[in-house]
Design a protein around this motif. Structure first.
Motif, PDB file in Angstrom:
ATOM      1  N   TYR A  66       0.815  -1.220   0.000  1.00  0.00           N
ATOM      2  CA  TYR A  66       0.000   0.000   0.000  1.00  0.00           C
ATOM      3  C   TYR A  66       0.848   1.269   0.000  1.00  0.00           C
ATOM      4  N   LYS A 151      -5.681   1.694   1.826  1.00  0.00           N
ATOM      5  CA  LYS A 151      -5.719   2.257   0.469  1.00  0.00           C
ATOM      6  C   LYS A 151      -7.149   2.333  -0.001  1.00  0.00           C
ATOM      7  N   ALA A 189      -3.770   7.082  -0.584  1.00  0.00           N
ATOM      8  CA  ALA A 189      -3.073   6.509   0.565  1.00  0.00           C
ATOM      9  C   ALA A 189      -2.760   7.623   1.559  1.00  0.00           C
TER      10      ALA A 189
END
Length: 267
Positions: A66, A151, A189
């Motif tokens: 991520y 995410k 993110a």
């Protein structure tokens, strides 16, 4: 070249197809893996990285998932940074007005509200299968569990993602990293972490970023390539990535990473 760590992005970089590493890459990683730590660094979820680790014979190494929001070693979380659930809900509400659908990720969990061509591509490319359920149900579940997202993936059309992207930047840009992975996808993110911050976390006091050779192709790789000892862009990388790289190798479909290892990382 004498480096202690090799860090590589997956999609568009180390993977020579949409989902797998080549026999050439497996051979070259096998040649160096006893002398260097080989760390996979990706926007992917853990289960979509572990099968690549297994193919490369590096299951004993950590992975950065991520884009740095989740770092694992042997199944143990070394670092975890989530997007607050209230912010996730705000993004969901904004997305509804643009006809955009969300993919929500937490650890090894992936939720989508409907099947689509895009979702089927993700299943094929990442070898993971989502849970199909209404996004409101997922958000309510996460609120009860007091968890957030590692995410978010926003899936729309070019027009809808063009329209929402500047609004997302205005409302959420100070706390989140937002980037267009293609014309119809936006990935989100936490801003407080990155691929490079996760690498620094793993290195700790035992090594310097100068001891790292790293490979990438996209905007989310630029900080990593600029701050390690040797940053290598694959031939298919975005122009901005190539501009800051120390080296440019062949395209991912031509095994650029493996060719660079063979030529420059001599044991």
């Amino acid at each position: 070249m004498n480096y202690k760590f090799l860090c590589s992005d997956l999609d568009g970089t180390l993977l020579s197809t949409k989902s797998d590493v080549s026999a050439f890459a497996i051979t070259e990683i096998a040649r160096i893996r006893n002398r260097m730590q080989v760390i996979l660094v990706s926007a992917r979820m853990p289960k979509s990285m572990v099968y690549v680790q297994q193919d490369l014979g590096i299951l004993h190494e950590p992975i950065i998932c991520y884009n740095g929001a989740y770092v694992l070693h042997g199944g143990v979380a070394l670092a975890s940074t989530e997007i607050d659930i209230a912010m996730v809900r705000g993004i969901f509400e904004m997305s509804q007005g643009h006809g955009i659908h969300l993919g929500l990720y937490h650890k090894n969990e992936w939720y989508v509200d409907r099947d689509s061509e895009r979702v089927q591509k993700e299943i094929r490319y990442t070898k993971a299968v989502p849970v199909f359920r209404d996004t409101e149900t997922t958000l309510s579940d996460w609120e009860q569990r007091t968890i957030g997202a590692h995410k978010l993936m926003l899936m729309g059309t070019k027009d809808s993602t063009d329209a929402i992207f500047p609004k997302l930047q205005d409302f959420f840009g100070t706390g989140l990293n937002l980037y267009r992975s293609n014309d119809t996808l936006i990935e989100i993110a936490p801003r407080s972490v990155s691929k490079m911050s996760a690498i620094r976390h793993l290195l700790g006091n035992r090594a310097s970023p100068r001891d790292v050779v790293a490979f990438g192709d996209n905007y989310n790789d630029m900080e990593m390539l600029k701050n390690v000892g040797c940053g290598v862009a694959v031939g298919n990388a975005r122009a901005e990535v190539k501009a800051i790289a120390d080296y440019i190798t062949l395209k991912n479909t031509e095994d650029g990473v493996a060719h660079f290892i063979q030529k420059h990382l001599v044991i």
